[in-house]
Scaffold this active site. Sequence first.
Site, PDB file in Angstrom:
ATOM      1  N   LYS A  34      43.540  39.606  30.729  1.00  0.00           N
ATOM      2  CA  LYS A  34      42.867  38.314  30.543  1.00  0.00           C
ATOM      3  C   LYS A  34      41.669  38.179  31.485  1.00  0.00           C
ATOM      4  O   LYS A  34      40.570  37.829  31.065  1.00  0.00           O
ATOM      5  CB  LYS A  34      43.852  37.146  30.808  1.00  0.00           C
ATOM      6  CG  LYS A  34      45.088  37.168  29.933  1.00  0.00           C
ATOM      7  CD  LYS A  34      46.016  36.010  30.230  1.00  0.00           C
ATOM      8  CE  LYS A  34      46.610  36.010  31.618  1.00  0.00           C
ATOM      9  NZ  LYS A  34      47.500  37.163  31.913  1.00  0.00           N
ATOM     10  N   ARG A  58      50.197  27.686  30.645  1.00  0.00           N
ATOM     11  CA  ARG A  58      51.302  28.642  30.755  1.00  0.00           C
ATOM     12  C   ARG A  58      52.618  28.021  30.319  1.00  0.00           C
ATOM     13  O   ARG A  58      53.644  28.714  30.342  1.00  0.00           O
ATOM     14  CB  ARG A  58      51.426  29.102  32.198  1.00  0.00           C
ATOM     15  CG  ARG A  58      50.823  30.488  32.468  1.00  0.00           C
ATOM     16  CD  ARG A  58      50.872  30.709  33.944  1.00  0.00           C
ATOM     17  NE  ARG A  58      50.911  32.056  34.386  1.00  0.00           N
ATOM     18  CZ  ARG A  58      49.861  32.700  34.906  1.00  0.00           C
ATOM     19  NH1 ARG A  58      48.683  32.141  34.950  1.00  0.00           N
ATOM     20  NH2 ARG A  58      50.007  33.917  35.366  1.00  0.00           N
ATOM     21  N   ARG A  78      45.902  47.148  40.373  1.00  0.00           N
ATOM     22  CA  ARG A  78      44.776  46.198  40.309  1.00  0.00           C
ATOM     23  C   ARG A  78      44.187  45.917  41.691  1.00  0.00           C
ATOM     24  O   ARG A  78      44.895  45.759  42.658  1.00  0.00           O
ATOM     25  CB  ARG A  78      45.283  44.879  39.713  1.00  0.00           C
ATOM     26  CG  ARG A  78      44.317  43.719  39.867  1.00  0.00           C
ATOM     27  CD  ARG A  78      44.627  42.579  38.951  1.00  0.00           C
ATOM     28  NE  ARG A  78      45.964  42.050  39.053  1.00  0.00           N
ATOM     29  CZ  ARG A  78      46.485  41.172  38.175  1.00  0.00           C
ATOM     30  NH1 ARG A  78      45.775  40.780  37.142  1.00  0.00           N
ATOM     31  NH2 ARG A  78      47.705  40.725  38.338  1.00  0.00           N
ATOM     32  N   ARG A  99      45.878  41.692  45.556  1.00  0.00           N
ATOM     33  CA  ARG A  99      46.677  40.473  45.596  1.00  0.00           C
ATOM     34  C   ARG A  99      48.055  40.764  46.173  1.00  0.00           C
ATOM     35  O   ARG A  99      48.668  41.762  45.810  1.00  0.00           O
ATOM     36  CB  ARG A  99      46.816  39.901  44.179  1.00  0.00           C
ATOM     37  CG  ARG A  99      45.568  39.205  43.719  1.00  0.00           C
ATOM     38  CD  ARG A  99      45.595  38.890  42.265  1.00  0.00           C
ATOM     39  NE  ARG A  99      46.849  38.321  41.791  1.00  0.00           N
ATOM     40  CZ  ARG A  99      47.055  37.917  40.546  1.00  0.00           C
ATOM     41  NH1 ARG A  99      46.087  38.030  39.653  1.00  0.00           N
ATOM     42  NH2 ARG A  99      48.204  37.403  40.186  1.00  0.00           N
ATOM     43  N   ARG A 111      57.607  37.558  37.228  1.00  0.00           N
ATOM     44  CA  ARG A 111      56.407  37.075  36.521  1.00  0.00           C
ATOM     45  C   ARG A 111      56.526  37.311  35.019  1.00  0.00           C
ATOM     46  O   ARG A 111      56.097  36.485  34.212  1.00  0.00           O
ATOM     47  CB  ARG A 111      55.158  37.751  37.104  1.00  0.00           C
ATOM     48  CG  ARG A 111      54.865  37.225  38.509  1.00  0.00           C
ATOM     49  CD  ARG A 111      53.962  38.159  39.295  1.00  0.00           C
ATOM     50  NE  ARG A 111      52.606  38.189  38.795  1.00  0.00           N
ATOM     51  CZ  ARG A 111      51.694  39.072  39.220  1.00  0.00           C
ATOM     52  NH1 ARG A 111      52.002  39.982  40.121  1.00  0.00           N
ATOM     53  NH2 ARG A 111      50.477  39.037  38.731  1.00  0.00           N
TER      54      ARG A 111
HETATM   55  P1  ADP Z   1      45.536  39.647  33.721  1.00  0.00           P
HETATM   56  O1  ADP Z   1      44.358  38.785  34.122  1.00  0.00           O
HETATM   57  O2  ADP Z   1      45.933  39.460  32.290  1.00  0.00           O
HETATM   58  O3  ADP Z   1      46.702  39.509  34.657  1.00  0.00           O
HETATM   59  P2  ADP Z   1      43.750  41.840  34.461  1.00  0.00           P
HETATM   60  O4  ADP Z   1      42.574  41.591  33.591  1.00  0.00           O
HETATM   61  O5  ADP Z   1      43.610  41.492  35.903  1.00  0.00           O
HETATM   62  O6  ADP Z   1      45.079  41.169  33.846  1.00  0.00           O
HETATM   63  O7  ADP Z   1      44.139  43.383  34.308  1.00  0.00           O
HETATM   64  C1  ADP Z   1      45.156  43.970  35.132  1.00  0.00           C
HETATM   65  C2  ADP Z   1      44.673  45.342  35.604  1.00  0.00           C
HETATM   66  O8  ADP Z   1      44.603  46.217  34.488  1.00  0.00           O
HETATM   67  C3  ADP Z   1      43.288  45.321  36.237  1.00  0.00           C
HETATM   68  O9  ADP Z   1      43.280  46.196  37.342  1.00  0.00           O
HETATM   69  C4  ADP Z   1      42.353  45.825  35.130  1.00  0.00           C
HETATM   70  O10 ADP Z   1      41.268  46.560  35.657  1.00  0.00           O
HETATM   71  C5  ADP Z   1      43.265  46.694  34.289  1.00  0.00           C
HETATM   72  N1  ADP Z   1      43.003  46.574  32.855  1.00  0.00           N
HETATM   73  C6  ADP Z   1      42.646  45.441  32.173  1.00  0.00           C
HETATM   74  N2  ADP Z   1      42.509  45.711  30.868  1.00  0.00           N
HETATM   75  C7  ADP Z   1      42.830  47.022  30.699  1.00  0.00           C
HETATM   76  C8  ADP Z   1      42.887  47.907  29.564  1.00  0.00           C
HETATM   77  N3  ADP Z   1      42.596  47.464  28.328  1.00  0.00           N
HETATM   78  N4  ADP Z   1      43.237  49.198  29.785  1.00  0.00           N
HETATM   79  C9  ADP Z   1      43.552  49.623  31.035  1.00  0.00           C
HETATM   80  N5  ADP Z   1      43.504  48.856  32.144  1.00  0.00           N
HETATM   81  C10 ADP Z   1      43.143  47.578  31.980  1.00  0.00           C
HETATM   82  P1  AMP Z   2      47.455  34.850  37.725  1.00  0.00           P
HETATM   83  O1  AMP Z   2      46.283  34.984  38.661  1.00  0.00           O
HETATM   84  O2  AMP Z   2      47.091  34.231  36.426  1.00  0.00           O
HETATM   85  O3  AMP Z   2      48.210  36.145  37.578  1.00  0.00           O
HETATM   86  O4  AMP Z   2      48.446  33.809  38.409  1.00  0.00           O
HETATM   87  C1  AMP Z   2      49.031  34.093  39.676  1.00  0.00           C
HETATM   88  C2  AMP Z   2      50.141  33.091  39.962  1.00  0.00           C
HETATM   89  O5  AMP Z   2      49.581  31.767  40.044  1.00  0.00           O
HETATM   90  C3  AMP Z   2      51.235  32.977  38.908  1.00  0.00           C
HETATM   91  O6  AMP Z   2      52.259  33.955  39.091  1.00  0.00           O
HETATM   92  C4  AMP Z   2      51.744  31.552  39.160  1.00  0.00           C
HETATM   93  O7  AMP Z   2      52.575  31.507  40.307  1.00  0.00           O
HETATM   94  C5  AMP Z   2      50.458  30.803  39.499  1.00  0.00           C
HETATM   95  N1  AMP Z   2      49.807  30.210  38.307  1.00  0.00           N
HETATM   96  C6  AMP Z   2      48.577  30.526  37.812  1.00  0.00           C
HETATM   97  N2  AMP Z   2      48.281  29.786  36.742  1.00  0.00           N
HETATM   98  C7  AMP Z   2      49.362  28.990  36.536  1.00  0.00           C
HETATM   99  C8  AMP Z   2      49.693  28.006  35.552  1.00  0.00           C
HETATM  100  N3  AMP Z   2      48.837  27.707  34.549  1.00  0.00           N
HETATM  101  N4  AMP Z   2      50.893  27.380  35.651  1.00  0.00           N
HETATM  102  C9  AMP Z   2      51.747  27.665  36.650  1.00  0.00           C
HETATM  103  N5  AMP Z   2      51.519  28.588  37.596  1.00  0.00           N
HETATM  104  C10 AMP Z   2      50.327  29.255  37.547  1.00  0.00           C
END
Ligand code: ADP
Ligand code: AMP
Length: 218
Positions: free
Chosen positions: A13, A88, A127, A161, A172
Amino acid sequence: MNLILLGPPGAGKGTQAQEIAKKRGLVQLSTGEMLRSAAKAGTKDGLEAEALMAKGELVPDDVVVKIISERIEQPDCAGGFILDGFPRTLMQAAALDRMLAEKGNKLDAVIELKADFNRLVERIVGRYACAKCGQGYHDRFKRPKVRGVCDVCGSTEFSRRSDDNAETVTTRMMAYYRDTSPLIGYYFCKQTLRSVDGMASIGEVATSIDNVIAGLSR
Ligand code: ADP
Ligand code: AMP
Protein backbone atom coordinates in the site's frame (compact mmCIF):
# COMPACT_ATOMS: atom_id res chain seq x y z
CA MET A 1 -9.73 11.74 -7.09
CA ASN A 2 -9.99 10.00 -3.72
CA LEU A 3 -8.69 6.45 -3.39
CA ILE A 4 -8.24 3.82 -0.71
CA LEU A 5 -5.52 1.19 -0.95
CA LEU A 6 -6.65 -1.85 1.00
CA GLY A 7 -4.60 -4.91 1.89
CA PRO A 8 -2.73 -6.66 4.70
CA PRO A 9 0.55 -5.37 6.15
CA GLY A 10 3.27 -5.67 3.52
CA ALA A 11 0.83 -5.86 0.59
CA GLY A 12 2.44 -2.77 -0.95
CA LYS A 13 0.00 0.00 0.00
CA GLY A 14 2.68 2.50 1.04
CA THR A 15 4.91 1.71 -1.95
CA GLN A 16 2.11 2.21 -4.45
CA ALA A 17 0.58 5.20 -2.63
CA GLN A 18 3.95 6.99 -2.70
CA GLU A 19 4.17 6.52 -6.48
CA ILE A 20 0.55 7.39 -7.28
CA ALA A 21 0.80 10.51 -5.11
CA LYS A 22 3.88 11.69 -7.01
CA LYS A 23 2.49 10.84 -10.43
CA ARG A 24 -1.00 12.25 -9.96
CA GLY A 25 -0.44 15.08 -7.50
CA LEU A 26 -2.55 13.45 -4.79
CA VAL A 27 -1.84 13.55 -1.05
CA GLN A 28 -0.80 10.27 0.57
CA LEU A 29 -2.55 9.81 3.90
CA SER A 30 -0.94 7.04 5.94
CA THR A 31 -2.41 6.69 9.42
CA GLY A 32 0.58 4.53 10.40
CA GLU A 33 2.93 7.42 9.53
CA MET A 34 0.71 9.92 11.33
CA LEU A 35 0.69 7.76 14.46
CA ARG A 36 4.45 7.24 14.35
CA SER A 37 4.93 11.04 14.09
CA ALA A 38 2.52 11.60 16.99
CA ALA A 39 4.44 9.05 19.07
CA LYS A 40 7.75 10.72 18.21
CA ALA A 41 6.30 14.10 19.16
CA GLY A 42 5.20 12.59 22.48
CA THR A 43 1.53 13.62 22.27
CA LYS A 44 -0.95 11.81 24.54
CA ASP A 45 -2.57 9.97 21.63
CA GLY A 46 0.83 9.21 20.15
CA LEU A 47 2.16 7.63 23.32
CA GLU A 48 -0.99 5.55 23.80
CA ALA A 49 -0.77 4.43 20.18
CA GLU A 50 2.92 3.57 20.43
CA ALA A 51 2.39 0.76 22.95
CA LEU A 52 -0.36 -0.82 20.80
CA MET A 53 1.65 -0.45 17.59
CA ALA A 54 4.64 -2.14 19.21
CA LYS A 55 2.43 -5.15 19.93
CA GLY A 56 0.93 -5.11 16.42
CA GLU A 57 -2.54 -4.29 17.71
CA LEU A 58 -4.89 -1.71 16.25
CA VAL A 59 -5.12 1.75 17.80
CA PRO A 60 -8.67 2.64 19.00
CA ASP A 61 -11.04 3.85 16.29
CA ASP A 62 -11.76 7.21 17.93
CA VAL A 63 -8.05 8.13 18.02
CA VAL A 64 -7.47 7.27 14.36
CA VAL A 65 -10.72 8.84 13.17
CA LYS A 66 -9.84 12.10 14.95
CA ILE A 67 -6.36 12.18 13.38
CA ILE A 68 -7.63 11.49 9.87
CA SER A 69 -10.62 13.84 10.05
CA GLU A 70 -8.35 16.72 11.05
CA ARG A 71 -5.91 15.89 8.26
CA ILE A 72 -8.59 15.58 5.56
CA GLU A 73 -9.77 19.11 6.45
CA GLN A 74 -6.39 20.57 5.38
CA PRO A 75 -6.51 22.50 2.09
CA ASP A 76 -3.96 20.26 0.34
CA CYS A 77 -6.44 17.34 0.51
CA ALA A 78 -9.01 19.23 -1.56
CA GLY A 79 -7.26 18.12 -4.77
CA GLY A 80 -7.61 14.44 -3.87
CA PHE A 81 -5.96 11.88 -1.61
CA ILE A 82 -4.92 8.26 -1.27
CA LEU A 83 -5.69 6.58 2.02
CA ASP A 84 -3.06 4.03 2.97
CA GLY A 85 -3.81 2.07 6.15
CA PHE A 86 -7.20 3.68 6.81
CA PRO A 87 -9.94 2.61 7.26
CA ARG A 88 -9.04 -0.61 9.10
CA THR A 89 -12.39 -1.41 10.73
CA LEU A 90 -16.03 -1.18 9.68
CA MET A 91 -16.50 1.58 12.25
CA GLN A 92 -13.67 3.60 10.63
CA ALA A 93 -15.21 3.01 7.19
CA ALA A 94 -18.56 4.34 8.40
CA ALA A 95 -16.82 7.37 9.95
CA LEU A 96 -15.07 8.02 6.63
CA ASP A 97 -18.38 7.86 4.77
CA ARG A 98 -19.77 10.49 7.12
CA MET A 99 -16.69 12.72 6.80
CA LEU A 100 -16.86 12.63 3.01
CA ALA A 101 -20.65 13.12 2.88
CA GLU A 102 -20.38 16.20 5.12
CA LYS A 103 -17.97 17.72 2.61
CA GLY A 104 -20.04 16.66 -0.41
CA ASN A 105 -17.10 14.47 -1.38
CA LYS A 106 -16.85 10.77 -2.34
CA LEU A 107 -14.52 7.85 -2.88
CA ASP A 108 -13.65 7.07 -6.48
CA ALA A 109 -12.29 3.60 -5.82
CA VAL A 110 -11.11 1.20 -3.17
CA ILE A 111 -8.22 -0.75 -4.64
CA GLU A 112 -7.57 -4.06 -2.93
CA LEU A 113 -4.02 -5.40 -3.19
CA LYS A 114 -4.60 -9.14 -3.09
CA ALA A 115 -1.79 -10.79 -1.19
CA ASP A 116 -0.46 -14.21 -0.30
CA PHE A 117 -0.12 -14.26 3.48
CA ASN A 118 2.87 -16.65 3.36
CA ARG A 119 4.98 -14.21 1.37
CA LEU A 120 4.27 -11.11 3.43
CA VAL A 121 6.65 -11.83 6.31
CA GLU A 122 9.61 -11.52 3.95
CA ARG A 123 8.24 -8.22 2.65
CA ILE A 124 7.79 -6.85 6.16
CA VAL A 125 11.08 -7.87 7.73
CA GLY A 126 13.04 -6.58 4.71
CA ARG A 127 11.36 -3.17 4.69
CA TYR A 128 13.27 0.04 5.39
CA ALA A 129 12.99 3.69 4.42
CA CYS A 130 15.09 6.79 3.92
CA ALA A 131 15.36 8.48 7.32
CA LYS A 132 15.21 11.92 5.67
CA CYS A 133 12.49 11.80 2.99
CA GLY A 134 10.68 8.54 3.86
CA GLN A 135 11.18 6.88 0.46
CA GLY A 136 10.49 3.17 0.97
CA TYR A 137 12.93 0.37 0.12
CA HIS A 138 13.36 -3.37 0.58
CA ASP A 139 16.50 -5.45 1.19
CA ARG A 140 15.71 -7.67 -1.75
CA PHE A 141 12.85 -6.24 -3.80
CA LYS A 142 13.58 -2.50 -3.93
CA ARG A 143 17.16 -1.48 -3.41
CA PRO A 144 18.44 2.06 -3.98
CA LYS A 145 20.07 2.48 -7.40
CA VAL A 146 23.36 3.41 -5.69
CA ARG A 147 23.98 1.23 -2.66
CA GLY A 148 23.40 3.13 0.59
CA VAL A 149 22.18 6.32 -1.11
CA CYS A 150 18.51 7.34 -1.29
CA ASP A 151 17.30 7.61 -4.92
CA VAL A 152 15.10 10.56 -4.10
CA CYS A 153 17.05 12.85 -1.76
CA GLY A 154 20.59 11.47 -1.73
CA SER A 155 20.60 10.86 2.03
CA THR A 156 22.72 8.00 3.34
CA GLU A 157 20.66 7.44 6.46
CA PHE A 158 17.95 4.81 6.56
CA SER A 159 15.65 3.50 9.25
CA ARG A 160 13.60 0.42 10.02
CA ARG A 161 10.28 0.33 11.83
CA SER A 162 10.50 -1.22 15.28
CA ASP A 163 7.24 -3.13 14.64
CA ASP A 164 8.62 -4.75 11.48
CA ASN A 165 9.75 -7.93 13.19
CA ALA A 166 8.61 -11.53 12.88
CA GLU A 167 7.03 -11.44 16.38
CA THR A 168 4.43 -8.75 15.61
CA VAL A 169 3.63 -10.00 12.13
CA THR A 170 1.20 -12.69 13.29
CA THR A 171 -0.69 -10.24 15.51
CA ARG A 172 -0.83 -7.70 12.68
CA MET A 173 -2.06 -10.31 10.21
CA MET A 174 -4.73 -11.46 12.66
CA ALA A 175 -5.86 -7.86 13.11
CA TYR A 176 -6.11 -7.58 9.34
CA TYR A 177 -8.12 -10.75 8.79
CA ARG A 178 -10.35 -10.18 11.83
CA ASP A 179 -11.02 -6.42 11.67
CA THR A 180 -10.00 -5.11 8.24
CA SER A 181 -10.83 -7.83 5.72
CA PRO A 182 -14.63 -7.33 6.26
CA LEU A 183 -14.10 -4.02 4.45
CA ILE A 184 -13.65 -5.98 1.22
CA GLY A 185 -17.31 -6.99 1.45
CA TYR A 186 -18.34 -3.52 2.61
CA TYR A 187 -16.84 -1.81 -0.44
CA PHE A 188 -17.85 -4.60 -2.81
CA CYS A 189 -21.46 -3.91 -1.85
CA LYS A 190 -20.92 -0.20 -2.45
CA GLN A 191 -19.55 -1.09 -5.91
CA THR A 192 -16.32 0.81 -5.31
CA LEU A 193 -14.05 -2.24 -4.89
CA ARG A 194 -11.40 -3.03 -7.51
CA SER A 195 -8.86 -5.80 -6.94
CA VAL A 196 -5.34 -6.19 -8.30
CA ASP A 197 -2.66 -8.85 -7.78
CA GLY A 198 -0.42 -7.42 -5.06
CA MET A 199 2.07 -10.28 -5.40
CA ALA A 200 3.24 -9.23 -8.86
CA SER A 201 6.35 -7.04 -9.16
CA ILE A 202 6.18 -3.43 -7.95
CA GLY A 203 6.06 -2.19 -11.55
CA GLU A 204 3.35 -4.64 -12.55
CA VAL A 205 1.19 -3.70 -9.56
CA ALA A 206 1.60 -0.02 -10.48
CA THR A 207 0.46 -0.79 -14.05
CA SER A 208 -2.60 -2.68 -12.77
CA ILE A 209 -3.50 0.29 -10.57
CA ASP A 210 -3.03 2.67 -13.50
CA ASN A 211 -5.44 0.51 -15.49
CA VAL A 212 -8.01 0.64 -12.70
CA ILE A 213 -7.70 4.44 -12.52
CA ALA A 214 -7.96 4.76 -16.31
CA GLY A 215 -11.15 2.68 -16.17
CA LEU A 216 -12.69 5.07 -13.63
CA SER A 217 -12.69 8.04 -15.95
CA ARG A 218 -14.38 6.07 -18.72
P1 ADP B 1 2.25 -1.85 3.24
O1 ADP B 1 2.25 -0.34 3.18
O2 ADP B 1 1.07 -2.46 2.56
O3 ADP B 1 2.43 -2.37 4.64
P2 ADP B 1 4.78 -1.57 1.80
O4 ADP B 1 4.37 -0.80 0.60
O5 ADP B 1 5.52 -0.84 2.86
O6 ADP B 1 3.53 -2.36 2.44
O7 ADP B 1 5.65 -2.82 1.30
C1 ADP B 1 6.30 -3.68 2.23
C2 ADP B 1 7.71 -3.99 1.71
O8 ADP B 1 7.61 -4.78 0.54
C3 ADP B 1 8.51 -2.74 1.34
O9 ADP B 1 9.85 -2.92 1.74
C4 ADP B 1 8.40 -2.66 -0.19
O10 ADP B 1 9.57 -2.12 -0.76
C5 ADP B 1 8.20 -4.11 -0.59
N1 ADP B 1 7.25 -4.27 -1.69
C6 ADP B 1 6.11 -3.53 -1.91
N2 ADP B 1 5.48 -3.98 -3.01
C7 ADP B 1 6.20 -5.04 -3.47
C8 ADP B 1 6.06 -5.94 -4.59
N3 ADP B 1 5.02 -5.83 -5.44
N4 ADP B 1 7.00 -6.89 -4.76
C9 ADP B 1 8.03 -7.01 -3.88
N5 ADP B 1 8.23 -6.19 -2.82
C10 ADP B 1 7.34 -5.22 -2.62
P1 AMP C 1 0.97 0.71 9.12
O1 AMP C 1 2.02 1.79 9.02
O2 AMP C 1 -0.21 0.96 8.26
O3 AMP C 1 1.57 -0.66 8.94
O4 AMP C 1 0.41 0.77 10.61
C1 AMP C 1 1.27 0.54 11.72
C2 AMP C 1 0.44 0.38 12.98
O5 AMP C 1 -0.27 1.60 13.25
C3 AMP C 1 -0.64 -0.69 12.95
O6 AMP C 1 -0.13 -1.98 13.28
C4 AMP C 1 -1.62 -0.16 14.01
O7 AMP C 1 -1.14 -0.42 15.31
C5 AMP C 1 -1.55 1.35 13.79
N1 AMP C 1 -2.56 1.83 12.81
C6 AMP C 1 -2.31 2.43 11.61
N2 AMP C 1 -3.45 2.77 11.00
C7 AMP C 1 -4.45 2.36 11.82
C8 AMP C 1 -5.87 2.40 11.73
N3 AMP C 1 -6.50 2.92 10.65
N4 AMP C 1 -6.59 1.89 12.77
C9 AMP C 1 -5.98 1.37 13.85
N5 AMP C 1 -4.65 1.28 14.00
C10 AMP C 1 -3.88 1.78 12.98
